[in-house]
Design a protein around this motif. Structure first.
Motif: not given
Length: 329
Positions: A276-294
């Motif tokens: 879903k779009l919401s799932q991709m948006a969450l995955a995007w902020v978490l990409r690359g490991g620079r964000v700990t948690s959404a």
């Protein structure tokens, strides 16, 4: 009926270390900013918290002024702790904050030691807790010396009222200086809570570099741009949506046909990824490991289920990232 947590709750959630600390946070955390206050249906909020924990979401994020009315989200969460989650307290990360207006008079907001210590004492009473896991200063105070505000955060840790401390809404420069002071006091900053999404990338312009250098984790709020990065507005603004509601506070910014056109293209890409779009948006902020948690908000349990499902596909190809950048241009 007595609540018993799902025995498989840790099987599918991802847990990330917060900076250079011993603490791991779930990739998806639940915020109680809205829909958990005194004006909301308590049983719905209770169902969401229980479902979140059953999905391995161990972190619940509050603040003194969450409601409405202010304080009521903490009170309701305290009831949920007492009736449902008390046996699991040592599996939970409970955070709260102080910084925004909370009570009348000169000591009811900002960053003085008087306000921060008093506010945390009130929060602990409302939730029925001896301590919180994370206590944040919610926003910088332009008038109180940063040394005083950081000393207050250090104090509540030494008093046993908080295990870790964090910052929210601090600029890169303010974060670096706060971190320097806290390290000198012996209570390093655990985490920073900024806004961040595909449509709001300000933390990429310096803050993420400071967090990396200082060993501070991050938990990002509004990763779905207040609902824009969901399937909610694909067909325009509906009568029952947040954007059509009376609350200016909750109204997503920048909803227009140009934005909706971009959202529809992002939704097509998400579908290609099996998300879903919401799932991709969450995955995007978490990409690359620079964000700990959404940090997500929710109004029903199914939204939490969707969010938790995002962790099953967090990888992006270079082509996908390039397409996202081109769409948002």
């Amino acid at each position: 009926m007595t609540y018993r947590a799902n025995d498989q709750r840790y099987d599918n959630m991802t847990y990330n270390r917060s900076g250079r600390s011993g603490l791991k946070l779930p990739a998806i955390s639940l915020g109680l900013w809205h829909n958990f206050g005194g004006i909301d249906a308590y049983e719905n909020g209770r169902a969401m918290v229980r479902r979140a924990f059953d999905l391995g979401i161990t972190h619940f994020d509050l603040a003194n002024n969450y409601g409405p009315p202010p304080g009521s989200a903490e009170e309701n969460f305290g009831r949920m702790l007492k009736h449902d989650l008390a046996p699991y307290r040592d599996e939970l990360i409970v955070s709260t904050k102080a910084g925004y207006y909370m009570w009348q008079g000169p000591y009811g907001e900002w960053g003085s030691k008087k306000y921060l210590v008093s506010s945390l004492d009130q929060s602990l009473k409302r939730m029925g807790l001896d301590y919180v896991d994370i206590f944040y200063h919610h926003r910088p105070d332009p008038d109180t010396p940063l040394e005083e505000t950081m000393a207050a955060l250090d104090l509540v840790v030494r008093q046993g009222k908080a295990l870790y401390i964090g910052l929210s809404n601090y600029s890169p420069e303010q974060t670096r200086e706060a971190s320097r002071i806290l390290k000198g006091l012996g209570t390093p900053c655990l985490i920073h809570q900024p806004s961040y999404s595909m449509m709001n990338r300000w933390i990429e312009n310096g803050l993420q570099d400071v967090l990396d250098e200082e060993g501070i984790g991050s938990i990002v709020f509004s990763p779905l741009s207040q609902g824009i990065l969901t399937d909610r507005y694909l067909n325009g603004i509906t009568a029952d949506s947040r954007a059509a509601g009376p609350s200016v506070f909750l109204k997503p910014e920048g909803i227009n046909e140009e934005t909706l056109g971009k959202v529809r293209k992002l939704n097509d890409l998400a579908a290609e990824r099996g998300q879903k779009l919401s799932q991709m948006a969450l995955a995007w902020v978490l990409r690359g490991g620079r964000v700990t948690s959404a940090l997500i908000g929710a109004s029903k349990a199914s939204q939490i289920e969707d969010a938790a499902g995002a962790v099953s596909n967090l990888a992006f190809t270079d082509e996908e990232l390039a397409r996202i950048d081109a769409i948002l241009g």
